[in-house]
Scaffold this motif. Structure first.
Motif, PDB file in Angstrom:
ATOM      1  N   ASP A  21      44.110  31.269  25.485  1.00 21.28           N
ATOM      2  CA  ASP A  21      44.500  30.349  26.552  1.00 21.28           C
ATOM      3  C   ASP A  21      45.167  31.175  27.662  1.00 21.28           C
ATOM      4  O   ASP A  21      46.201  31.808  27.434  1.00 21.28           O
ATOM      5  N   PRO A  22      44.587  31.204  28.897  1.00 21.55           N
ATOM      6  CA  PRO A  22      45.144  32.047  29.973  1.00 21.55           C
ATOM      7  C   PRO A  22      46.606  31.736  30.278  1.00 21.55           C
ATOM      8  O   PRO A  22      47.391  32.642  30.575  1.00 21.55           O
ATOM      9  N   ARG A  23      46.995  30.449  30.214  1.00 23.47           N
ATOM     10  CA  ARG A  23      48.388  30.109  30.517  1.00 23.47           C
ATOM     11  C   ARG A  23      49.330  30.682  29.468  1.00 23.47           C
ATOM     12  O   ARG A  23      50.401  31.219  29.777  1.00 23.47           O
ATOM     13  N   LEU A  24      48.925  30.575  28.198  1.00 21.93           N
ATOM     14  CA  LEU A  24      49.749  31.138  27.133  1.00 21.93           C
ATOM     15  C   LEU A  24      49.787  32.662  27.219  1.00 21.93           C
ATOM     16  O   LEU A  24      50.829  33.282  26.984  1.00 21.93           O
ATOM     17  N   LEU A  25      48.662  33.273  27.587  1.00 26.36           N
ATOM     18  CA  LEU A  25      48.623  34.724  27.748  1.00 26.36           C
ATOM     19  C   LEU A  25      49.592  35.170  28.838  1.00 26.36           C
ATOM     20  O   LEU A  25      50.336  36.143  28.666  1.00 26.36           O
ATOM     21  N   ARG A  26      49.597  34.451  29.969  1.00 28.00           N
ATOM     22  CA  ARG A  26      50.497  34.800  31.058  1.00 28.00           C
ATOM     23  C   ARG A  26      51.959  34.711  30.608  1.00 28.00           C
ATOM     24  O   ARG A  26      52.781  35.592  30.906  1.00 28.00           O
ATOM     25  N   THR A  27      52.280  33.659  29.854  1.00 22.23           N
ATOM     26  CA  THR A  27      53.655  33.493  29.360  1.00 22.23           C
ATOM     27  C   THR A  27      54.057  34.645  28.451  1.00 22.23           C
ATOM     28  O   THR A  27      55.161  35.191  28.551  1.00 22.23           O
ATOM     29  N   ARG A  28      53.161  35.047  27.531  1.00 23.91           N
ATOM     30  CA  ARG A  28      53.472  36.138  26.606  1.00 23.91           C
ATOM     31  C   ARG A  28      53.657  37.453  27.361  1.00 23.91           C
ATOM     32  O   ARG A  28      54.525  38.264  27.035  1.00 23.91           O
ATOM     33  N   ILE A  29      52.817  37.670  28.399  1.00 26.41           N
ATOM     34  CA  ILE A  29      52.931  38.907  29.175  1.00 26.41           C
ATOM     35  C   ILE A  29      54.282  38.971  29.887  1.00 26.41           C
ATOM     36  O   ILE A  29      54.967  40.009  29.875  1.00 26.41           O
ATOM     37  N   TYR A  30      54.684  37.868  30.538  1.00 20.85           N
ATOM     38  CA  TYR A  30      55.977  37.848  31.217  1.00 20.85           C
ATOM     39  C   TYR A  30      57.120  38.134  30.237  1.00 20.85           C
ATOM     40  O   TYR A  30      58.065  38.871  30.544  1.00 20.85           O
ATOM     41  N   SER A  31      57.035  37.526  29.065  1.00 20.79           N
ATOM     42  CA  SER A  31      58.080  37.730  28.061  1.00 20.79           C
ATOM     43  C   SER A  31      58.145  39.195  27.628  1.00 20.79           C
ATOM     44  O   SER A  31      59.221  39.796  27.545  1.00 20.79           O
ATOM     45  N   LEU A  32      56.990  39.795  27.367  1.00 24.12           N
ATOM     46  CA  LEU A  32      56.964  41.181  26.930  1.00 24.12           C
ATOM     47  C   LEU A  32      57.365  42.141  28.060  1.00 24.12           C
ATOM     48  O   LEU A  32      57.946  43.203  27.797  1.00 24.12           O
TER      49      LEU A  32
END
Length: 580
Positions: free
Chosen positions: A126-137
């Motif tokens: 899911d692109p939205r979930l991917l973006r969230t994980r990237i910001y967190s990392l």
């Protein structure tokens, strides 16, 4: 790096300039790679593609990406094994690995995290979930980079401080200890908490054959604890040679330290004068543990009655000076509080565990410093002391035998040399090279009247044993590496690197000199924290001597120099004797 398709559908690694953020996508399915590549490029990433674990490791080594998105199940090498290899290559930087898996098994997710994964996403992504994980990392990576910079700055500061302490230690050995006069029957022991000891041992001769000894303990330990060492030493020696009394010396020392020390610094001290003409000893102690003397098979503990020096500007020392008859005592022992406060792994102090047995050893005068070293080793269990440990033992029988020489004796009758014992620990924060140890010994003037031939023999023998203790006992280096020119160069590269950043552990050195009517006997003990000499291999090398071999020949030199040699199993304690 991007991907290009071959005619058979496989992908090749193609390199192109890397932007500020580079993501490495690892998946054996080309369609999955294309999808992830499209999503990540819309987020501002450059992308690189790899199809299995081997390609991922190669790409990571060449490109140093900012993120790795890793499939789990792949041919040749799976994602978990590749993650382990990649994490071992990060060299202190944080590169997030996000596993992409179609499996929902919690055990599978746990295995991925244990292999080095920092997060995981379920397929399809899911692109939205991917973006969230990237910001967190990225927030985690930013914090990691900040901590890494602070860690590097801290290491630099520590190295700088150690260099300053090493320089100060050399100054201390030459400028302070060198002024001490050798006193028969006076032996000292030191185990610093860092490379530089804040404890101070001073000795000087008084008029009419007397001696004065002081043990000082500055607040704390290390370089900061010894800022008053030089002025204290200069004042001690100058006023003692002028024949000034204990109260006069203490008054001037206190005045000096009050002026130069910060408010939170002071020096606890114990001072002893021995006067053979009057047949008495005088003493003062401020802020120190009790000093001990042996009288008629009893140990008498004399508690401190004064304040440390450097606290109160106007202080009356006269009323606190005590005295005793020399005929009543055999030996005197001074100690810093570091000895009593040494803690083991469980937090128990040495004063509650091994101190009584140690004092029994001192009372019997049976290898006191050797017993002290062994008991502290057993108690500390490789734990460095929290404070400097220093002891001074004065054998009155030996001291008075020299001090009571009458003035009408023939001037050309030289006194017999007196015995002495000297001990030093090297390592645990700062490792001395053998020349520094020899300098420390010669500066005590113990070797001042030795025949040049014997002093040279001792230095050569000690250098061989001490270097062996460093290279094989402490560093664990293998001499056979020196069997080729390249190996020889590599051996000393490793030695220098380990010398600059030594592993934990200390090398114990003890020298005991026993005089004879003509000549003497010196017993040298060197003990390392490792395995020392490999006794089996040593025996084989000695039985099959090869003149062309330029390594493993040090023991031949040792045996040729020593009159007696004992290597205690497993090989880390060597005793050598020199006789003449």
């Amino acid at each position: 790096m991007s991907d290009q398709c071959n005619t058979d559908g496989s992908l090749n690694l193609v390199f192109k300039p890397v932007s500020r953020r580079l993501a490495l996508v690892v998946d054996d399915e080309p369609i999955n790679c294309v999808i992830m590549q499209s999503i990540l490029e819309k987020m501002g990433f450059e992308t690189a593609i790899a199809h299995d674990g081997y390609e991922a490791i190669e790409a990571f080594e060449l490109l140093a990406p900012d993120f790795v998105f890793m499939d789990v199940i792949m041919p040749h090498m799976d994602g978990r094994e590749a993650a382990r290899c990649i994490k071992s290559m990060t060299s202190g930087r944080f590169t997030p690995i996000v596993f992409l898996t179609a499996l929902d098994d919690p055990e599978e997710v746990h295995a991925c995290i244990e292999a080095g994964g920092d997060d995981y996403l379920s397929k399809p992504v899911d692109p939205r979930l991917l973006r969230t994980r990237i910001y967190s990392l990225e927030r985690i990576r930013s914090l990691y980079q900040k901590l890494s910079r602070q860690h590097d700055e801290l290491l630099f500061k520590i190295a700088e401080e150690q260099e300053n302490e090493a320089l100060a230690n050399r100054v201390f050995l030459h400028a302070v200890s060198a002024h001490n006069e050798p006193i028969s029957g006076l032996d000292s022991y030191s185990r610093p908490a860092s490379c530089f000891s804040g404890d101070l041992v001073l000795s000087c001769r008084l008029g009419q054959g007397g001696i004065r000894v002081m043990l000082g303990d500055f607040t704390g330990h290390g370089l900061a604890a010894a800022i008053g060492a030089l002025p204290t030493s200069e004042l001690f020696h100058a006023m003692t040679r002028q024949g000034r009394s204990i109260p006069e010396l203490l008054t001037e020392l206190n005045h000096k330290l009050c002026r130069i020390l910060p408010d939170d610094r002071f020096m606890a001290a114990v001072l002893i004068d021995i006067d053979p003409v009057k047949g008495e000893f005088c003493y003062w102690s401020g802020g120190m543990p009790p000093f001990v003397y042996k009288s008629k098979d009893q140990l008498i503990y004399h508690s401190s009655s004064g304040l440390p020096l450097g606290i109160l500007e106007n202080y009356d020392f006269v009323s606190e000076v005590g005295s005793g008859r020399l005929t009543d005592i055999e030996r005197i022992l001074l100690m810093s509080d570091g000895l009593l406060d040494v803690r083991n792994q469980e937090g128990a102090t040495f004063s509650s565990c091994g101190f009584k047995d140690l004092m029994d050893s001192w009372a019997s005068n049976d290898g006191f410093f050797s017993a002290l070293d062994e008991r502290l080793d057993q108690h500390c269990q490789n734990r460095l002391p929290d404070d400097d440990v220093t002891l001074v033992s004065i054998d009155l029988e030996k001291a008075l035998a020299v001090l009571n020489v009458s003035s009408d004796q023939s001037a050309d009758l030289s006194p017999e040399p007196e015995g002495w014992e000297w001990a030093l620990a090297s390592g645990g924060g700062y490792l001395l090279d053998h020349s520094e140890v020899i300098t420390a010994l010669t500066d005590t003037k113990y070797l001042q009247d030795w025949p040049a031939e014997q002093a040279e023999r001792l230095q050569t023998l000690f250098g061989e044993l001490y270097n062996n203790a460093i290279e094989h006992g402490l560093f664990g280096l293998d001499s056979s590496l020196k069997s080729t020119p390249d190996g020889f160069h590599l051996y000393y590269e490793k030695r220098q690197a380990l010398f600059d950043d030594p592993p934990p552990g200390q090398i114990r050195i003890q020298m005991t000199f026993l005089p004879r009517q003509q000549g003497g006997c010196l017993r040298l003990v060197v003990q390392d924290p490792g395995k020392g000499y490999d006794l089996t291999r040593l025996s084989e090398l000695e039985q099959h001597d090869d003149p062309s071999r330029f390594w493993g020949r040090g023991m031949q030199l040792v045996r040729s120099l020593a009159d007696n040699l004992i290597i205690h199993p497993p090989g880390n304690r060597v005793e050598a004797e020199l006789r003449w």
